[in-house]
Design a protein around this motif. Structure first.
Motif, PDB file in Angstrom:
ATOM      1  N   TRP A  60      12.596   1.698   2.973  1.00  0.00           N
ATOM      2  CA  TRP A  60      13.201   1.955   1.662  1.00  0.00           C
ATOM      3  C   TRP A  60      12.109   2.131   0.627  1.00  0.00           C
ATOM      4  O   TRP A  60      11.068   1.467   0.691  1.00  0.00           O
ATOM      5  N   ASP A  61      12.335   2.978  -0.359  1.00  0.00           N
ATOM      6  CA  ASP A  61      11.406   3.192  -1.464  1.00  0.00           C
ATOM      7  C   ASP A  61      11.471   1.974  -2.382  1.00  0.00           C
ATOM      8  O   ASP A  61      12.480   1.718  -3.027  1.00  0.00           O
ATOM      9  N   ALA A  62      10.384   1.209  -2.444  1.00  0.00           N
ATOM     10  CA  ALA A  62      10.355  -0.024  -3.239  1.00  0.00           C
ATOM     11  C   ALA A  62      10.539   0.260  -4.729  1.00  0.00           C
ATOM     12  O   ALA A  62      11.117  -0.558  -5.442  1.00  0.00           O
ATOM     13  N   SER A  63      10.062   1.397  -5.209  1.00  0.00           N
ATOM     14  CA  SER A  63      10.234   1.743  -6.630  1.00  0.00           C
ATOM     15  C   SER A  63      11.708   1.914  -6.972  1.00  0.00           C
ATOM     16  O   SER A  63      12.165   1.464  -8.027  1.00  0.00           O
ATOM     17  N   ILE A  99      21.784   3.749  -2.098  1.00  0.00           N
ATOM     18  CA  ILE A  99      20.423   4.193  -1.807  1.00  0.00           C
ATOM     19  C   ILE A  99      20.387   4.694  -0.368  1.00  0.00           C
ATOM     20  O   ILE A  99      21.157   4.226   0.473  1.00  0.00           O
ATOM     21  N   GLN A 100      19.518   5.641  -0.103  1.00  0.00           N
ATOM     22  CA  GLN A 100      19.330   6.165   1.245  1.00  0.00           C
ATOM     23  C   GLN A 100      17.965   5.725   1.765  1.00  0.00           C
ATOM     24  O   GLN A 100      16.991   5.708   1.011  1.00  0.00           O
ATOM     25  N   PRO A 101      17.870   5.387   3.052  1.00  0.00           N
ATOM     26  CA  PRO A 101      16.562   5.021   3.598  1.00  0.00           C
ATOM     27  C   PRO A 101      15.636   6.227   3.647  1.00  0.00           C
ATOM     28  O   PRO A 101      16.086   7.368   3.805  1.00  0.00           O
ATOM     29  N   LEU A 102      14.341   5.964   3.504  1.00  0.00           N
ATOM     30  CA  LEU A 102      13.348   7.025   3.658  1.00  0.00           C
ATOM     31  C   LEU A 102      13.323   7.510   5.103  1.00  0.00           C
ATOM     32  O   LEU A 102      13.174   8.691   5.381  1.00  0.00           O
ATOM     33  N   LYS A 103      13.443   6.552   6.025  1.00  0.00           N
ATOM     34  CA  LYS A 103      13.540   6.853   7.450  1.00  0.00           C
ATOM     35  C   LYS A 103      14.122   5.633   8.138  1.00  0.00           C
ATOM     36  O   LYS A 103      14.233   4.562   7.551  1.00  0.00           O
ATOM     37  N   GLN A 104      14.503   5.831   9.382  1.00  0.00           N
ATOM     38  CA  GLN A 104      15.027   4.723  10.167  1.00  0.00           C
ATOM     39  C   GLN A 104      14.740   4.967  11.638  1.00  0.00           C
ATOM     40  O   GLN A 104      14.559   6.101  12.064  1.00  0.00           O
ATOM     41  N   ASP A 124       0.817  -1.227   0.000  1.00  0.00           N
ATOM     42  CA  ASP A 124       0.000   0.000   0.000  1.00  0.00           C
ATOM     43  C   ASP A 124       0.842   1.264   0.000  1.00  0.00           C
ATOM     44  O   ASP A 124       0.446   2.283  -0.554  1.00  0.00           O
ATOM     45  N   GLU A 125       2.021   1.212   0.638  1.00  0.00           N
ATOM     46  CA  GLU A 125       2.886   2.386   0.740  1.00  0.00           C
ATOM     47  C   GLU A 125       4.068   2.314  -0.219  1.00  0.00           C
ATOM     48  O   GLU A 125       4.866   3.244  -0.281  1.00  0.00           O
ATOM     49  N   ASN A 126       4.197   1.192  -0.950  1.00  0.00           N
ATOM     50  CA  ASN A 126       5.320   0.965  -1.858  1.00  0.00           C
ATOM     51  C   ASN A 126       6.658   1.123  -1.134  1.00  0.00           C
ATOM     52  O   ASN A 126       7.558   1.808  -1.592  1.00  0.00           O
ATOM     53  N   VAL A 127       6.736   0.470   0.024  1.00  0.00           N
ATOM     54  CA  VAL A 127       7.901   0.565   0.898  1.00  0.00           C
ATOM     55  C   VAL A 127       8.370  -0.834   1.271  1.00  0.00           C
ATOM     56  O   VAL A 127       7.566  -1.737   1.482  1.00  0.00           O
ATOM     57  N   THR A 141      15.405   6.110  21.721  1.00  0.00           N
ATOM     58  CA  THR A 141      14.301   6.845  21.098  1.00  0.00           C
ATOM     59  C   THR A 141      14.806   7.655  19.924  1.00  0.00           C
ATOM     60  O   THR A 141      14.234   8.662  19.564  1.00  0.00           O
ATOM     61  N   LYS A 142      15.887   7.225  19.292  1.00  0.00           N
ATOM     62  CA  LYS A 142      16.485   7.979  18.192  1.00  0.00           C
ATOM     63  C   LYS A 142      15.871   7.547  16.867  1.00  0.00           C
ATOM     64  O   LYS A 142      15.878   6.374  16.536  1.00  0.00           O
ATOM     65  N   THR A 143      15.370   8.486  16.110  1.00  0.00           N
ATOM     66  CA  THR A 143      14.907   8.221  14.752  1.00  0.00           C
ATOM     67  C   THR A 143      15.486   9.298  13.850  1.00  0.00           C
ATOM     68  O   THR A 143      15.627  10.434  14.270  1.00  0.00           O
ATOM     69  N   THR A 144      15.872   8.928  12.647  1.00  0.00           N
ATOM     70  CA  THR A 144      16.487   9.899  11.747  1.00  0.00           C
ATOM     71  C   THR A 144      15.995   9.672  10.337  1.00  0.00           C
ATOM     72  O   THR A 144      15.405   8.648  10.030  1.00  0.00           O
ATOM     73  N   THR A 145      16.278  10.626   9.479  1.00  0.00           N
ATOM     74  CA  THR A 145      15.986  10.459   8.060  1.00  0.00           C
ATOM     75  C   THR A 145      17.285  10.390   7.269  1.00  0.00           C
ATOM     76  O   THR A 145      17.284  10.373   6.057  1.00  0.00           O
ATOM     77  N   THR A 146      18.419  10.351   7.959  1.00  0.00           N
ATOM     78  CA  THR A 146      19.708  10.237   7.295  1.00  0.00           C
ATOM     79  C   THR A 146      20.211   8.813   7.402  1.00  0.00           C
ATOM     80  O   THR A 146      19.532   7.949   7.938  1.00  0.00           O
TER      81      THR A 146
END
Length: 132
Positions: free
Chosen positions: A44-47, A64-69, A28-31, A75-80
């Protein structure tokens, strides 16, 4: 036939430090979600994964870079793509806590169950069970 199209890398390194023990496609999210020995759950972006092309004469690596992690055990979350040198936990399995995948139940290799809420950057230990 079955062949390796390319090897995915993140900043010229493996996408996870250590083994990848769990993966899931969310159509549904193409992830694609992955989790492993470094304590990270990554989205990760499945496309991008599906359309990746490399020059096999030069390299099989596709960066490739993750969309988020989300790092489990903190409690650490990043987009890098920051990688951890010492894993918080080694993730063995992830499953949705509810139907819409906004909350996750995570099992680590040390017998701890975690509740992860990625959108709120929350990671909470639920149960700790050791054998032996």
């Amino acid at each position: 036939g079955h062949f390796v199209k390319c090897r995915f890398t993140c900043d010229k390194k493996a996408c996870h430090d250590g083994g990848v023990f769990w993966m899931c496609l969310i159509k549904d999210e193409n992830v694609v979600m992955s989790a492993g020995g470094d304590g990270f759950i990554r989205w990760w972006d499945a496309s991008v994964l599906d359309e990746a092309q490399v020059d096999n004469d030069a390299s099989m690596d596709y960066d490739i870079q993750p969309l988020k992690q989300l790092l489990i055990g903190t409690t650490k979350t990043t987009t890098t793509s920051s990688h951890s040198n010492s894993p918080s936990v080694s993730i063995r399995h992830v499953m949705p806590w509810n139907d819409d995948q906004n909350e996750l139940l995570v099992q680590d290799g040390e017998g701890v169950l975690w509740k992860a809420i990625p959108k709120k950057s929350q990671v909470l230990p639920l149960w700790d069970c050791h054998t032996g």
